[in-house]
Design a protein around this motif. Structure first.
Motif, mmCIF file in Angstrom:
data_model
loop_
_atom_site.group_PDB
_atom_site.id
_atom_site.type_symbol
_atom_site.label_atom_id
_atom_site.label_comp_id
_atom_site.label_asym_id
_atom_site.label_seq_id
_atom_site.Cartn_x
_atom_site.Cartn_y
_atom_site.Cartn_z
ATOM 1 N N PRO A 115 -37.438 -24.554 -8.085
ATOM 2 C CA PRO A 115 -37.665 -25.995 -8.208
ATOM 3 C C PRO A 115 -39.112 -26.359 -7.893
ATOM 4 N N VAL A 116 -39.510 -27.577 -8.267
ATOM 5 C CA VAL A 116 -40.818 -28.087 -7.869
ATOM 6 C C VAL A 116 -40.913 -27.980 -6.353
ATOM 7 N N GLY A 117 -42.052 -27.539 -5.871
ATOM 8 C CA GLY A 117 -42.254 -27.344 -4.434
ATOM 9 C C GLY A 117 -42.125 -25.897 -4.007
ATOM 10 N N THR A 118 -41.673 -25.023 -4.917
ATOM 11 C CA THR A 118 -41.564 -23.599 -4.596
ATOM 12 C C THR A 118 -42.961 -22.996 -4.527
ATOM 13 N N VAL A 119 -43.268 -22.350 -3.414
ATOM 14 C CA VAL A 119 -44.570 -21.697 -3.251
ATOM 15 C C VAL A 119 -44.356 -20.335 -2.611
ATOM 16 N N CYS A 120 -45.020 -19.323 -3.184
ATOM 17 C CA CYS A 120 -44.990 -17.980 -2.622
ATOM 18 C C CYS A 120 -46.354 -17.678 -2.022
ATOM 19 N N PHE A 121 -46.322 -17.053 -0.871
ATOM 20 C CA PHE A 121 -47.526 -16.749 -0.100
ATOM 21 C C PHE A 121 -47.626 -15.252 0.121
ATOM 22 N N GLY A 122 -48.846 -14.780 0.276
ATOM 23 C CA GLY A 122 -49.079 -13.397 0.659
ATOM 24 C C GLY A 122 -50.216 -13.331 1.659
ATOM 25 N N TRP A 123 -50.101 -12.400 2.590
ATOM 26 C CA TRP A 123 -51.156 -12.125 3.567
ATOM 27 C C TRP A 123 -51.226 -10.623 3.691
ATOM 28 N N GLY A 124 -52.433 -10.068 3.681
ATOM 29 C CA GLY A 124 -52.492 -8.624 3.762
ATOM 30 C C GLY A 124 -53.830 -8.055 4.158
ATOM 31 N N SER A 125 -53.747 -6.788 4.533
ATOM 32 C CA SER A 125 -54.903 -5.986 4.898
ATOM 33 C C SER A 125 -54.528 -4.540 4.615
ATOM 34 N N GLY A 126 -55.367 -3.831 3.870
ATOM 35 C CA GLY A 126 -55.028 -2.448 3.532
ATOM 36 C C GLY A 126 -53.724 -2.396 2.762
ATOM 37 N N THR A 127 -52.812 -1.566 3.210
ATOM 38 C CA THR A 127 -51.518 -1.450 2.520
ATOM 39 C C THR A 127 -50.449 -2.344 3.146
ATOM 40 N N ASN A 128 -50.815 -3.084 4.180
ATOM 41 C CA ASN A 128 -49.878 -3.961 4.880
ATOM 42 C C ASN A 128 -49.932 -5.356 4.255
ATOM 43 N N VAL A 129 -48.925 -5.684 3.445
ATOM 44 C CA VAL A 129 -48.864 -7.006 2.812
ATOM 45 C C VAL A 129 -47.541 -7.670 3.167
ATOM 46 N N HIS A 130 -47.626 -8.894 3.644
ATOM 47 C CA HIS A 130 -46.438 -9.686 4.007
ATOM 48 C C HIS A 130 -46.357 -10.862 3.040
ATOM 49 N N THR A 131 -45.158 -11.137 2.535
ATOM 50 C CA THR A 131 -44.991 -12.276 1.630
ATOM 51 C C THR A 131 -43.891 -13.195 2.132
ATOM 52 N N GLU A 132 -43.899 -14.407 1.596
ATOM 53 C CA GLU A 132 -42.918 -15.410 1.984
ATOM 54 C C GLU A 132 -42.774 -16.403 0.837
ATOM 55 N N ARG A 133 -41.578 -16.953 0.709
ATOM 56 C CA ARG A 133 -41.322 -17.987 -0.302
ATOM 57 C C ARG A 133 -40.725 -19.198 0.399
ATOM 58 N N LEU A 134 -41.315 -20.367 0.164
ATOM 59 C CA LEU A 134 -40.830 -21.606 0.750
ATOM 60 C C LEU A 134 -40.679 -22.653 -0.338
ATOM 61 N N VAL A 135 -39.892 -23.679 -0.049
ATOM 62 C CA VAL A 135 -39.789 -24.832 -0.947
ATOM 63 C C VAL A 135 -40.170 -26.064 -0.132
ATOM 64 N N PHE A 136 -41.264 -26.707 -0.537
ATOM 65 C CA PHE A 136 -41.754 -27.910 0.129
ATOM 66 C C PHE A 136 -41.255 -29.139 -0.615
ATOM 67 N N SER A 137 -41.215 -30.267 0.094
ATOM 68 C CA SER A 137 -40.835 -31.524 -0.562
ATOM 69 C C SER A 137 -42.048 -32.426 -0.649
ATOM 70 N N GLY A 138 -41.922 -33.457 -1.453
ATOM 71 C CA GLY A 138 -43.002 -34.421 -1.612
ATOM 72 C C GLY A 138 -43.642 -34.316 -2.984
ATOM 73 N N ASP A 139 -44.675 -35.140 -3.188
ATOM 74 C CA ASP A 139 -45.381 -35.144 -4.468
ATOM 75 C C ASP A 139 -46.357 -33.973 -4.541
ATOM 76 N N ARG A 140 -47.070 -33.890 -5.649
ATOM 77 C CA ARG A 140 -48.001 -32.788 -5.905
ATOM 78 C C ARG A 140 -48.990 -32.591 -4.748
ATOM 79 N N GLN A 141 -49.600 -33.690 -4.315
ATOM 80 C CA GLN A 141 -50.583 -33.608 -3.230
ATOM 81 C C GLN A 141 -49.942 -33.097 -1.941
ATOM 82 N N ALA A 142 -48.749 -33.576 -1.644
ATOM 83 C CA ALA A 142 -48.054 -33.164 -0.422
ATOM 84 C C ALA A 142 -47.718 -31.671 -0.464
#
Length: 160
Positions: A115-142
């Motif tokens: 849905p709108v508001g779905t965002v996937c994130f990644g953080w990493g260094s070398g071979t260590n990568v962590h990801t996460e998926r969240l769904v935010f509410s609000g308009d585009r700016q929010a």
């Protein structure tokens, strides 16, 4: 830019500086918002290397070496692509640490299961990568602002 975002970016800068690390960002839905936040901080050239704003799928492939097959198979908004964005940012910069954002800020663009508001994130260094998926509410700016905040918070957690 909110006071909260500037404070988070300041904390990120301190953490990176203490560890002697350089940061790179790979952003889609945030359109460079994370890079803007960290470069608000005086002295950020000591710990921020570069940012990639890869809004189109073609730019994700061209600038970050993400295979078109992965994007077609998983979708641009996926934890798999967020991880590949981190790996691409690290491979194509002098950074030691990278973060990524890819999502659907809206108002359109929703697909089944994302849905709108779905965002996937990644953080990493070398071979260590962590990801996460969240769904935010609000308009585009929010959605975009919440994504910048979460990306910076996640980086602080990753560094500590």
């Amino acid at each position: 830019m909110t006071k909260d975002i500037v404070e988070l970016a300041t904390q990120v800068g301190r953490a990176l500086q203490e560890k002697g690390l350089l940061l790179s960002t790979a952003e889609s839905c945030t359109g460079g918002g994370v890079a803007q936040a960290v470069t608000e901080i005086a002295g950020s050239s000591g710990w921020f290397d570069c940012g990639f704003v890869v809004y189109s799928n073609a730019s994700k492939s061209a600038m970050l070496d993400i295979s078109a097959a992965l994007i077609a198979q998983q979708g641009a908004v996926s934890e798999e692509v967020a991880a590949a964005m981190v790996e691409g940012a690290l491979a194509n910069s002098n950074a030691h640490v990278a973060l990524s954002t890819t999502g659907i800020a809206g108002p359109g663009g929703a697909v089944p299961g994302k849905p709108v508001g779905t965002v996937c994130f990644g953080w990493g260094s070398g071979t260590n990568v962590h990801t996460e998926r969240l769904v935010f509410s609000g308009d585009r700016q929010a959605v975009r602002e919440q994504s910048v905040v979460h990306a910076l918070q996640g980086l602080l957690r990753f560094l500590n």
